[in-house]
Write a protein that holds these residues in place. Structure first.
Motif, PDB file in Angstrom:
ATOM      1  N   ARG A  67       0.517   0.302   3.331  1.00 40.73           N
ATOM      2  CA  ARG A  67       1.299  -0.770   3.980  1.00 40.73           C
ATOM      3  C   ARG A  67       2.734  -0.788   3.444  1.00 40.73           C
ATOM      4  O   ARG A  67       3.702  -0.883   4.202  1.00 40.73           O
ATOM      5  N   GLU A  68       2.862  -0.695   2.128  1.00 42.29           N
ATOM      6  CA  GLU A  68       4.197  -0.700   1.528  1.00 42.29           C
ATOM      7  C   GLU A  68       4.992   0.525   1.959  1.00 42.29           C
ATOM      8  O   GLU A  68       6.187   0.435   2.254  1.00 42.29           O
ATOM      9  N   GLY A  82      -8.797  -1.641  -2.729  1.00 41.54           N
ATOM     10  CA  GLY A  82      -7.749  -2.040  -1.792  1.00 41.54           C
ATOM     11  C   GLY A  82      -6.377  -1.504  -2.148  1.00 41.54           C
ATOM     12  O   GLY A  82      -5.390  -1.822  -1.477  1.00 41.54           O
ATOM     13  N   LEU A  83      -6.299  -0.693  -3.187  1.00 40.12           N
ATOM     14  CA  LEU A  83      -4.996  -0.181  -3.632  1.00 40.12           C
ATOM     15  C   LEU A  83      -4.375   0.788  -2.629  1.00 40.12           C
ATOM     16  O   LEU A  83      -3.167   0.754  -2.396  1.00 40.12           O
ATOM     17  N   THR A  89       6.405   0.144   5.420  1.00 40.01           N
ATOM     18  CA  THR A  89       7.611  -0.690   5.405  1.00 40.01           C
ATOM     19  C   THR A  89       8.807   0.117   4.922  1.00 40.01           C
ATOM     20  O   THR A  89       9.896   0.056   5.515  1.00 40.01           O
ATOM     21  N   GLU A 124       2.233  -0.161  -9.073  1.00 43.41           N
ATOM     22  CA  GLU A 124       3.537  -0.189  -8.403  1.00 43.41           C
ATOM     23  C   GLU A 124       3.789   1.149  -7.717  1.00 43.41           C
ATOM     24  O   GLU A 124       3.626   2.208  -8.329  1.00 43.41           O
ATOM     25  N   ALA A 173       0.076  -5.508   9.095  1.00 37.60           N
ATOM     26  CA  ALA A 173       0.349  -6.866   8.611  1.00 37.60           C
ATOM     27  C   ALA A 173      -0.334  -7.896   9.476  1.00 37.60           C
ATOM     28  O   ALA A 173      -0.742  -7.674  10.562  1.00 37.60           O
ATOM     29  N   THR A 202      -4.867   0.903   0.646  1.00 41.47           N
ATOM     30  CA  THR A 202      -4.423   0.127   1.808  1.00 41.47           C
ATOM     31  C   THR A 202      -3.096  -0.565   1.513  1.00 41.47           C
ATOM     32  O   THR A 202      -2.166  -0.512   2.323  1.00 41.47           O
ATOM     33  N   ALA A 203      -2.993  -1.194   0.365  1.00 40.27           N
ATOM     34  CA  ALA A 203      -1.747  -1.880   0.004  1.00 40.27           C
ATOM     35  C   ALA A 203      -0.587  -0.891  -0.122  1.00 40.27           C
ATOM     36  O   ALA A 203       0.530  -1.183   0.331  1.00 40.27           O
ATOM     37  N   ALA A 204      -0.837   0.255  -0.722  1.00 40.72           N
ATOM     38  CA  ALA A 204       0.234   1.246  -0.894  1.00 40.72           C
ATOM     39  C   ALA A 204       0.673   1.830   0.445  1.00 40.72           C
ATOM     40  O   ALA A 204       1.872   2.028   0.675  1.00 40.72           O
ATOM     41  N   ARG A 223      -6.974   0.166   8.915  1.00 38.85           N
ATOM     42  CA  ARG A 223      -6.555  -1.134   8.367  1.00 38.85           C
ATOM     43  C   ARG A 223      -5.036  -1.294   8.349  1.00 38.85           C
ATOM     44  O   ARG A 223      -4.539  -2.421   8.316  1.00 38.85           O
ATOM     45  N   THR A 224      -4.322  -0.198   8.345  1.00 37.84           N
ATOM     46  CA  THR A 224      -2.863  -0.268   8.279  1.00 37.84           C
ATOM     47  C   THR A 224      -2.210   0.009   9.634  1.00 37.84           C
ATOM     48  O   THR A 224      -1.012   0.254   9.710  1.00 37.84           O
TER      49      THR A 224
END
Length: 171
Positions: free
Chosen positions: A108-109, A101-102, A112, A3, A171, A104-106, A140-141
């Motif tokens: 992206r978040e 992939g953590l 936002t 998180e 996205a 990249t996901a972070a 990637r982002t």
């Protein structure tokens, strides 16, 4: 599930452990923080929180909420030098949390959050040419190279930029 959390005072012990455990790994691709950073960690942490409270920077940690207790920190994701709707993105991941992939996901978040919570419209970043992992996360982002050539830790690097207006990153 990891998180993304805004940096708080109670993250200090886990953040110090993260930095110490990954120091050699980080130094292979980004400038080492130096011994002084660790010797004065508590004061530095307090200073970062004061900068965040003043709206100059936004600091985040990726916390493994499945690890129990206060949670192990798997990464740092920071927006620094906030001014005129823009900020510089910086991030680092624990060695054991890479290639999942953590990051990249972070990112992206965080893109936002930059748009929706912090009112930022442009993010800048930089990565050494030989830091393939960071460059991959950036592309990637939705970050694109600016053509600006930089020296990062005495290694050639590139500047990147990303607009946060109208959509989430990558996205």
């Amino acid at each position: 599930m990891p998180e993304l959390q805004r940096l708080r005072a109670d993250h200090a012990p886990a953040l110090l452990a993260f930095e110490q455990e990954n120091r050699a790994f980080f130094a292979a691709s980004i400038p080492d923080r130096g011994d002084d950073y660790f010797a004065h960690f508590a004061a530095r942490h307090a200073a970062l929180l004061a900068e965040q409270d003043a709206g100059l920077c936004y600091f985040h940690v990726l916390v493994d909420t499945d690890s129990g207790g206060e949670g192990e920190i798997l990464g740092r994701f920071n927006l620094i030098d906030v001014a005129d709707g823009s900020a510089e993105l910086g991030f680092r991941m624990a060695e054991k949390a890479t290639n999942r992939g953590l990051a990249t996901a972070a990112v992206r978040e965080l893109c936002t959050l930059a748009a929706t919570e912090y009112g930022l419209t442009t993010l800048r970043a930089a990565a050494a040419l030989d830091n393939t992992a960071s460059r991959t996360v950036l592309t990637r982002t939705g970050f694109v190279p600016t053509g600006e050539e930089l020296l990062l830790n005495d290694r050639p690097g590139l500047g990147y930029v990303r607009s946060t207006a109208g959509e989430a990153c990558g996205a």
